[in-house]
Scaffold this motif. Structure first.
Motif, short mmCIF file in Angstrom:
data_model
loop_
_atom_site.label_atom_id
_atom_site.label_comp_id
_atom_site.label_asym_id
_atom_site.label_seq_id
_atom_site.Cartn_x
_atom_site.Cartn_y
_atom_site.Cartn_z
N VAL A 35 42.22 50.53 38.75
CA VAL A 35 41.03 49.74 38.15
C VAL A 35 41.59 48.99 36.72
O VAL A 35 42.18 48.82 36.37
CB VAL A 35 39.62 50.13 38.09
CG1 VAL A 35 39.07 48.28 36.85
CG2 VAL A 35 39.42 50.60 39.00
N HIS A 36 41.95 47.64 37.31
CA HIS A 36 42.67 46.67 35.84
C HIS A 36 41.24 45.55 34.80
O HIS A 36 41.20 45.92 33.70
CB HIS A 36 43.92 44.77 36.40
CG HIS A 36 44.48 46.09 37.76
ND1 HIS A 36 45.68 46.32 36.56
CD2 HIS A 36 44.95 45.84 38.65
CE1 HIS A 36 46.44 46.48 37.06
NE2 HIS A 36 46.31 46.75 38.72
N ALA A 37 40.08 45.89 35.50
CA ALA A 37 39.10 44.80 35.09
C ALA A 37 38.01 45.42 35.23
O ALA A 37 37.56 45.16 36.78
CB ALA A 37 39.13 43.64 35.28
N ALA A 38 36.65 45.94 34.96
CA ALA A 38 35.42 45.84 35.50
C ALA A 38 33.82 44.88 35.16
O ALA A 38 34.00 45.31 33.50
CB ALA A 38 35.22 47.36 35.56
N SER A 39 32.90 44.98 35.85
CA SER A 39 32.02 44.03 35.09
C SER A 39 30.99 45.55 34.77
O SER A 39 30.88 46.16 35.34
CB SER A 39 31.70 43.43 35.36
OG SER A 39 30.66 43.17 36.98
N ALA A 69 37.89 45.10 39.93
CA ALA A 69 39.52 44.51 40.82
C ALA A 69 39.86 44.78 40.07
O ALA A 69 40.31 45.92 39.45
CB ALA A 69 39.17 43.04 39.71
N GLY A 70 41.01 45.45 41.06
CA GLY A 70 42.44 45.89 40.70
C GLY A 70 43.62 46.35 41.66
O GLY A 70 43.51 45.42 42.90
N MET A 120 42.20 38.97 36.50
CA MET A 120 41.48 40.18 37.61
C MET A 120 39.91 40.39 36.09
O MET A 120 39.35 40.82 36.91
CB MET A 120 42.49 41.54 36.87
CG MET A 120 43.26 42.20 37.72
SD MET A 120 43.01 42.04 39.58
CE MET A 120 44.43 42.96 40.09
N ALA A 121 39.90 40.10 35.40
CA ALA A 121 38.80 40.10 34.55
C ALA A 121 38.18 38.87 35.59
O ALA A 121 36.41 39.20 35.74
CB ALA A 121 39.15 39.21 33.22
N ASP A 122 38.14 38.22 35.56
CA ASP A 122 37.21 36.66 36.15
C ASP A 122 36.82 37.59 37.49
O ASP A 122 36.10 37.80 38.05
CB ASP A 122 37.84 35.32 36.51
CG ASP A 122 38.25 35.07 35.35
OD1 ASP A 122 37.53 35.14 34.18
OD2 ASP A 122 38.83 34.16 35.64
N ALA A 123 37.43 38.20 38.79
CA ALA A 123 37.51 38.55 39.21
C ALA A 123 36.51 40.11 39.50
O ALA A 123 35.51 39.66 40.24
CB ALA A 123 38.75 39.02 40.45
N ALA A 124 37.42 40.81 38.51
CA ALA A 124 35.86 41.25 38.38
C ALA A 124 33.66 40.94 37.90
O ALA A 124 33.35 41.85 38.49
CB ALA A 124 35.81 43.00 37.35
N ILE A 322 31.93 32.91 35.05
CA ILE A 322 32.12 32.34 33.72
C ILE A 322 32.06 33.51 32.61
O ILE A 322 31.58 34.45 32.81
CB ILE A 322 31.04 31.91 33.03
CG1 ILE A 322 30.70 30.10 33.64
CG2 ILE A 322 30.79 31.62 31.61
CD1 ILE A 322 29.70 29.72 33.87
N VAL A 323 32.81 34.16 32.26
CA VAL A 323 32.94 35.68 31.31
C VAL A 323 32.55 35.07 29.90
O VAL A 323 33.55 34.37 29.29
CB VAL A 323 34.09 36.39 31.61
CG1 VAL A 323 34.82 37.62 30.49
CG2 VAL A 323 34.78 36.73 33.85
N GLY A 324 31.84 35.62 29.34
CA GLY A 324 31.38 35.63 28.22
C GLY A 324 32.67 36.81 26.88
O GLY A 324 32.24 36.46 26.03
#
Length: 356
Positions: A35-39, A69-70, A120-124, A322-324
């Motif tokens: 895992v690189h990012a998780a929402s 995402a990862g 990765m953050a956007d994808a997650a 959109i990542v806030g």
């Protein structure tokens, strides 16, 4: 492996970061994802607080999180669509929940390649909310092209995807949304020109007085306000909600009840709860039918096919996220704070993401 988890149902201020048993490939269909990012989704924090404990008996330590995402770290012998090193994103099924961990496990039925050209953050931030919006919009029986669609909270995690999908994929003629005063100028800036046709500042105006009665074809309710807006929907229109409990029958057949990837292996909703939910749902349906409106409440059914469509739309520029808020995985206080914002459901824009 490290994981954000809880020893009992609780609120975000009690979340813990600690070691849990490492995951490995156990079945030939398994995929391990570094895992690189998780929402952070409302369902993550609400369920962790015990919102479904009357129906689902969770085990502890309870690992939190569905979206991530990862990169693929390992695969079972029957996995054909992915290989080690592939960048992917996924909404994990309930039985493999735990994306806020160093490693996640899924099967390829739920995984898609990460959209190219985004972080990765956007994808997650995309899977759960975008698939929920997509499946809700499909709840309109017929073609939404040229129709009027009302989606409250257009800069919320699910609403932002729903507005874009309604306009660009379903070809809605008019999209109406609500936001607070400070967010009004951000709608076009963040979602793009021509996505939302009418923006209602809910702090200054009541949508019930702004939107003419019987002028809306479809409402996607993300705020639990479906019954309040019935008079806005014209005869033959529809309301789909993800914020009001479904019927007991829908709950029983939903993905959240599955104890394993096998769709036949399900937890049973207690009979009195199932009956009670069915009765409440029938009351809402009957009330909606008096207005000539079809009402339904849905659960997301995660799947790789929808996620693959979403990947293509993102790459084609038809869908953006959109990542806030972002918080680092090992900064527990920051994670707790980001989760509290989502738990409270006020003030944020877009999705909140944990980065590793």
């Amino acid at each position: 492996m490290l994981s954000i988890n809880i020893p009992k149902h609780t609120t975000p201020d009690q979340y813990e970061l600690g070691e849990v048993p490492a995951l490995a490939v156990e079945q030939p269909t398994d995929i391990l994802i570094k895992v690189h990012a998780a929402s952070i989704n409302p369902i993550d924090v609400k369920k962790a607080s015990g919102a479904t404990k009357m129906v689902l008996k969770d085990s502890f330590p309870y690992k939190i999180g569905y979206d991530c995402a990862g990169t693929v770290q390992d695969t079972g012998t029957q996995v054909t669509r992915f290989k080690v090193g592939d960048e992917v994103f996924v909404r994990l099924p309930e039985c493999q929940r735990g994306s806020w961990s160093e490693i996640a496990r899924s099967t390829e039925d739920f995984v898609a390649l990460k959209p190219k050209g985004i972080s990765m953050a956007d994808a997650a931030s995309i899977p759960l909310a975008s698939m929920t919006a997509l499946q809700a919009l499909r709840g309109y029986e017929g073609d939404l092209e040229g129709k009027t669609v009302f989606i409250p909270a257009g800069l919320g995690g699910t609403g932002m995807f729903a507005c874009q999908l309604a306009k660009k994929i379903f070809k809605a003629g008019k999209v109406i949304t609500t936001v607070s005063t400070s967010k009004v100028p951000k709608v076009k800036e963040l979602l793009g020109e021509g996505i939302v046709d009418e923006i209602i500042d809910y702090r200054k105006s009541d949508p019930m007085t702004v939107i003419p009665p019987k002028s809306v074809d479809f409402i996607f309710d993300t705020m639990g306000s479906a019954m309040e807006y019935l008079s806005l929907v014209r005869q033959g229109g529809a309301i789909v909600t993800v914020s009001i409990l479904t019927s007991g029958d829908v709950l029983q057949n939903s993905s959240v009840m599955r104890r394993s990837p096998d769709k036949r292996d399900k937890t049973i909703v207690p009979f009195p709860i199932r009956v009670g939910l069915n009765v409440m749902d029938r009351i809402r349906r009957a009330r909606a039918s008096r207005y000539g409106v079809k009402y339904s409440s849905i659960f997301l059914e995660p799947n790789a096919t929808d996620l693959e469509s979403i990947r293509q739309w993102v790459e084609a520029g038809k869908l953006r996220t959109i990542v806030g808020i972002t918080a680092h995985f090992k900064d527990l206080q920051a994670v707790r704070g980001a989760c509290q914002v989502v738990f409270d459901g006020k003030g944020s824009i877009g999705k909140s993401v944990i980065v590793f």
